[in-house]
Motif scaffolding. Structure first.
Motif, mmCIF file in Angstrom:
data_model
loop_
_atom_site.group_PDB
_atom_site.id
_atom_site.type_symbol
_atom_site.label_atom_id
_atom_site.label_comp_id
_atom_site.label_asym_id
_atom_site.label_seq_id
_atom_site.Cartn_x
_atom_site.Cartn_y
_atom_site.Cartn_z
ATOM 1 N N GLU A 1 0.746 -1.714 0.126
ATOM 2 C CA GLU A 1 -0.283 0.077 -0.086
ATOM 3 C C GLU A 1 1.153 1.761 -0.008
ATOM 4 N N HIS A 2 2.109 1.539 0.717
ATOM 5 C CA HIS A 2 2.854 2.558 0.827
ATOM 6 C C HIS A 2 4.307 2.415 -0.120
ATOM 7 N N GLN A 3 3.894 1.403 -1.642
ATOM 8 C CA GLN A 3 4.940 1.546 -1.763
ATOM 9 C C GLN A 3 6.188 2.580 -1.851
ATOM 10 N N ASP A 4 6.250 3.721 -2.013
ATOM 11 C CA ASP A 4 6.861 4.801 -2.194
ATOM 12 C C ASP A 4 8.037 4.413 -0.630
ATOM 13 N N LYS A 5 7.270 3.844 0.629
ATOM 14 C CA LYS A 5 8.481 3.648 1.855
ATOM 15 C C LYS A 5 8.961 2.996 1.833
ATOM 16 N N GLU A 6 10.756 3.284 2.123
ATOM 17 C CA GLU A 6 11.396 2.106 2.127
ATOM 18 C C GLU A 6 10.769 1.412 4.168
ATOM 19 N N VAL A 7 10.713 2.510 5.027
ATOM 20 C CA VAL A 7 10.797 2.170 6.340
ATOM 21 C C VAL A 7 8.961 2.592 6.378
ATOM 22 N N LEU A 8 8.565 1.385 7.087
ATOM 23 C CA LEU A 8 6.953 1.819 8.431
ATOM 24 C C LEU A 8 7.614 2.270 9.375
ATOM 25 N N ALA A 9 7.117 3.561 9.905
ATOM 26 C CA ALA A 9 7.623 3.725 11.127
ATOM 27 C C ALA A 9 5.606 4.332 11.780
ATOM 28 N N ASP B 1 6.854 7.333 24.878
ATOM 29 C CA ASP B 1 7.310 7.677 23.875
ATOM 30 C C ASP B 1 7.742 6.334 22.771
ATOM 31 N N VAL B 2 7.240 5.901 22.309
ATOM 32 C CA VAL B 2 7.208 5.124 21.278
ATOM 33 C C VAL B 2 7.713 4.789 19.950
ATOM 34 N N LYS B 3 8.550 4.622 18.989
ATOM 35 C CA LYS B 3 8.402 4.652 17.748
ATOM 36 C C LYS B 3 8.856 3.003 17.210
ATOM 37 N N VAL B 4 8.115 2.553 16.522
ATOM 38 C CA VAL B 4 8.253 1.314 16.227
ATOM 39 C C VAL B 4 8.223 1.709 14.133
ATOM 40 N N THR B 5 9.338 0.600 14.319
ATOM 41 C CA THR B 5 9.286 0.934 12.424
ATOM 42 C C THR B 5 10.052 -0.664 11.555
ATOM 43 N N ALA B 6 9.356 -0.709 10.537
ATOM 44 C CA ALA B 6 9.812 -2.012 10.244
ATOM 45 C C ALA B 6 10.281 -1.761 8.935
ATOM 46 N N THR B 7 11.329 -2.618 9.284
ATOM 47 C CA THR B 7 12.352 -2.156 7.629
ATOM 48 C C THR B 7 12.488 -3.958 6.937
ATOM 49 N N PRO B 8 12.066 -3.614 5.791
ATOM 50 C CA PRO B 8 12.462 -4.926 4.504
ATOM 51 C C PRO B 8 13.767 -5.425 4.872
#
Ligand SMILES: [Zn+2]
Length: 117
Positions: free
Chosen positions: A15-23, A34-41
């Protein structure tokens, strides 16, 4: 469904092909830090960092920090719940009671049916 799956993560990346990392920046559901979760392929899978992500409803994400996740990996109390109790003879939602009656409700004791004499 409340757990994030690898399949759902792949859908999100589609859905978000423009993004290399989802945050997901936000606060921890349990401790409010405070928390920032990232998903990196990566070639061997998607790496999750910074905490954990739950999706109790499609498109609604709830976060937990690593500390809270290691203490309890289950998402609890994620939706509001209407509580009814008796007030001046009627059953009414506690959220609609006036301040005095709400304070009285906090002082009420519940009957424990597991205790036998
Ligand atoms: Zn936390």
């Amino acid at each position: 469904m409340t757990t994030m799956t690898a399949e759902r993560l792949h859908d999100l990346f589609d859905e978000h092909q423009d993004k290399e990392v989802l945050a997901w920046p936000g606060v921890c559901h349990d401790c409010n830090c405070d928390v920032k979760v990232t998903a990196t392929p990566q070639p061997d899978g998607i790496y999750i960092n910074g905490g954990s992500v739950f999706e109790p409803e499609t498109g609604r994400f709830v976060l937990k920090c690593d500390t809270c996740y290691s203490r309890d990996p289950v998402l609890r109390n994620y939706q509001s719940c209407e509580v009814y109790s008796r007030v001046v003879g009627y059953l009414r939602p506690v959220g609609q009671w006036n301040d005095a009656k709400s304070a009285e409700f906090k002082d009420r004791k519940t009957f424990d049916t597991s205790i036998h004499s």
